[in-house]
Structure formats: structure tokens, C-alpha cells
Design a protein around this motif. Structure first.
Motif, PDB file in Angstrom:
ATOM      1  N   ARG A   4      44.072  46.261  28.291  1.00 23.26           N
ATOM      2  CA  ARG A   4      42.948  46.018  29.194  1.00 23.26           C
ATOM      3  C   ARG A   4      41.687  46.678  28.650  1.00 23.26           C
ATOM      4  NH1 ARG A   4      44.106  48.330  34.711  1.00 23.26           N
ATOM      5  NH2 ARG A   4      42.353  47.029  35.361  1.00 23.26           N
ATOM      6  N   CYS A 110      41.384  42.784  40.896  1.00 25.53           N
ATOM      7  CA  CYS A 110      41.317  42.700  39.436  1.00 25.53           C
ATOM      8  C   CYS A 110      40.481  41.516  38.968  1.00 25.53           C
ATOM      9  CB  CYS A 110      42.722  42.607  38.841  1.00 25.53           C
ATOM     10  SG  CYS A 110      43.760  44.039  39.184  1.00 25.53           S
ATOM     11  N   HIS A 120      49.383  44.623  43.713  1.00 25.36           N
ATOM     12  CA  HIS A 120      48.326  45.489  43.187  1.00 25.36           C
ATOM     13  C   HIS A 120      48.665  46.915  43.573  1.00 25.36           C
ATOM     14  CE1 HIS A 120      44.213  46.479  41.795  1.00 25.36           C
ATOM     15  NE2 HIS A 120      44.295  47.424  42.715  1.00 25.36           N
ATOM     16  N   CYS A 126      45.680  48.869  39.218  1.00 24.02           N
ATOM     17  CA  CYS A 126      45.801  47.571  38.552  1.00 24.02           C
ATOM     18  C   CYS A 126      46.977  46.804  39.143  1.00 24.02           C
ATOM     19  CB  CYS A 126      46.009  47.755  37.044  1.00 24.02           C
ATOM     20  SG  CYS A 126      47.571  48.546  36.618  1.00 24.02           S
TER      21      CYS A 126
END
Length: 278
Positions: A4, A110, A120, A126
Motif C-alpha cells: 500500500r 479505503c 475493515h 485497513c
């Protein structure tokens, strides 16, 4: 495996919950090692060293799995895959305005579609999906084990070794009503009660999450499944269900987040099982 671009939590509630683990865990670990452990075992002795190494192993797996959850990108990337010609069970995501594969769902926090989305997580900030599900399960498993391990030592330390200080009704009232810490007792005695209360909360958190998520993993589902049909649709039997989360080296994967264990599915193409294999 994609990483990410911004792994840090974005919502305030996610940031606060992340800090509970990110800050609370190292502080409590130091307290346990410096204050509690020497009250049980002679520093430098076998049991002191063994317990210290066990604590390091548990903290490493709690923090390591948590960081892996945050770092690994498990979002949909349709540019890297060719949708099947019939596009069975694929759909248009109303938020992304892109084609989304089966078992993927959009996360408003997100702002992306997540492969095999489970939920989540507010503690990692995340979504938990296909590629980081293993690390989430490792995180809550070792959080549970570490909490049990610490609670045994802390309970003996508080109720037995220092029973002359803590074995009274005022301690029980402080544990039930933390606001009392502000009006009575010394700073250090109250600080230890705060750590003890957080230990109990961590254990309760671990128990509840394991009790909720383990049955879902064993039946091959995700938390996002809502109907009975969707919960049973991808059930391949216990062994294959575990393998779909923990990978081809699932017997070793739980020992460390650093152990590579390739997943059998890519998250885009799913075969609905016709027979269950246990």
C-alpha cells in the motif's frame, strides 16, 4: 505482492485504536520485563531467559502480523488480470465505476474494492481481504496467547506477591470503575491497575474475535457474507478452507509473518466447489 502506498490509518477512530496497540503494547512489554518478571525469576536464570524469549516471540508476532496487515495491498487491480469472457458473477462497482470480481466488495473508508473482503479493521486502519487475511488471524491469535500469558503473571503478581496492597474491595472497584484512579491511590499502584485492566480488555478482545472469525475461516467464508447460500457457497472442506487463508505452507505460516506461504487463489477467479474435501 503489492504494498500500500499509504499504510497509515486515515480515520480518527482508526488512528486511536491503532495507537492503543502501537503505544500500549511496547510500554506494557517493558513494564512486564523490568518490573513483573524479576519478581518471579532470577535475572539471567533459565526461566527468566525462557520467559523473556517467549515474550519477545509473542510481541514480534503481534506487531509483525499487524504491520503486515497494514502494509499489504489487497485491493482489486483489474488492469493486471483478464476478466473471463462470460464474466460470471463479475459486476460493476457503483463507487469505483470499474468491473469488480466475485467476492470483492467496496470499502467506503479505503475507497477501493477489496479482493475477498472480510471487514475493515479499526486496529490496523485497513481492510482485511484475500492477501492479508492470514496476518489478521495471526494478529488476533497471538494477541490472545500473549494476553493469557501476561494475565497469569500479572494476576499472581498483583493478588499474591503484592496482595497486601491490592487484595481489597477498593482494587475491585477501581477495576470496575477506572475513574476512581483519579481520586484515590498512588500513581504507581494506579498505573499497574491500568495495565492490568488493559490486559483483561486485550484478552476479551482476542477471545471475542477468535470466537467470531475462526468458524468463518473453517467454513471458507468471510464476514461480508450475509445469506446462508453465500456462507456455504465456497466451502471446500476444512483443510482447503484453511489453505485458502494461510497458503501452501500453512503448517509453518502461523509461526512468523516473515514465512512465505503462497495462496492457491488469485482473488479474481473462483471455482464453486461441487464436493467438500475434509
Amino acid at each position: 505482492m503489492r504494498i500500500r502506498s499509504n499504510p497509515m490509518p486515515s480515520r480518527l477512530v482508526d488512528i486511536l485504536c491503532f495507537l492503543i496497540i502501537g503505544v500500549f503494547l511496547p510500554v506494557v512489554f517493558m513494564f512486564e520485563i523490568v518490573v513483573v518478571l524479576p519478581a518471579f525469576h532470577e535475572p539471567g536464570g533459565f526461566f527468566h531467559t525462557f520467559t523473556f524469549l517467549m515474550a519477545m516471540f509473542l510481541v514480534f508476532n503481534i506487531k509483525g502480523n499487524m504491520i503486515a496487515c497494514m502494509m499489504i495491498d489487497t485491493s482489486v487491480n483489474v488492469k493486471k488480470v483478464d476478466p473471463p469472457s462470460d464474466q460470471l458473477n463479475w459486476r460493476e462497482c457503483g463507487e469505483c465505476q470499474k468491473l469488480a470480481p466475485p467476492r470483492s466488495w467496496h470499502c467506503k473508508t479505503c475507497k477501493v474494492c477489496i479482493l475477498k473482503r472480510d471487514h475493515h479493521c479499526i486496529y490496523t486502519g485497513c481492510c482485511i481481504g484475500l492477501r492479508n487475511h492470514r496476518f489478521f488471524m495471526g494478529f488476533i491469535f497471538y494477541l490472545f496467547v500473549g494476553s493469557v500469558y501476561a494475565l497469569v503473571y500479572n494476576s499472581i503478581y498483583m493478588w499474591v506477591i503484592h496482595g497486601h496492597i491490592y487484595s481489597n474491595w477498593l482494587t475491585v472497584l477501581k477495576l470496575a470503575c477506572p475513574m476512581l484512579h483519579m481520586v484515590t491511590g498512588s500513581f504507581w499502584s494506579n498505573m499497574y491497575l491500568v495495565f492490568y485492566s488493559l490486559n483483561i480488555l486485550a484478552l476479551a478482545y482476542g477471545v471475542l474475535l477468535l470466537a467470531y472469525h475462526v468458524p468463518i475461516v473453517l467454513r471458507g467464508g468471510v464476514s461480508a457474507d450475509r445469506t446462508k447460500e453465500s456462507k456455504e457457497k465456497y466451502d471446500r472442506g476444512v483443510y482447503q478452507n484453511l489453505r485458502s487463508v494461510f497458503g501452501s505452507r500453512m503448517h509453518l505460516a502461523w509461526l512468523s509473518p516473515l514465512i512465505r506461504s503462497d495462496l492457491p487463489d488469485d482473488g479474481y477467479h473462483w471455482n464453486v466447489p461441487t464436493n467438500k474435501q475434509d
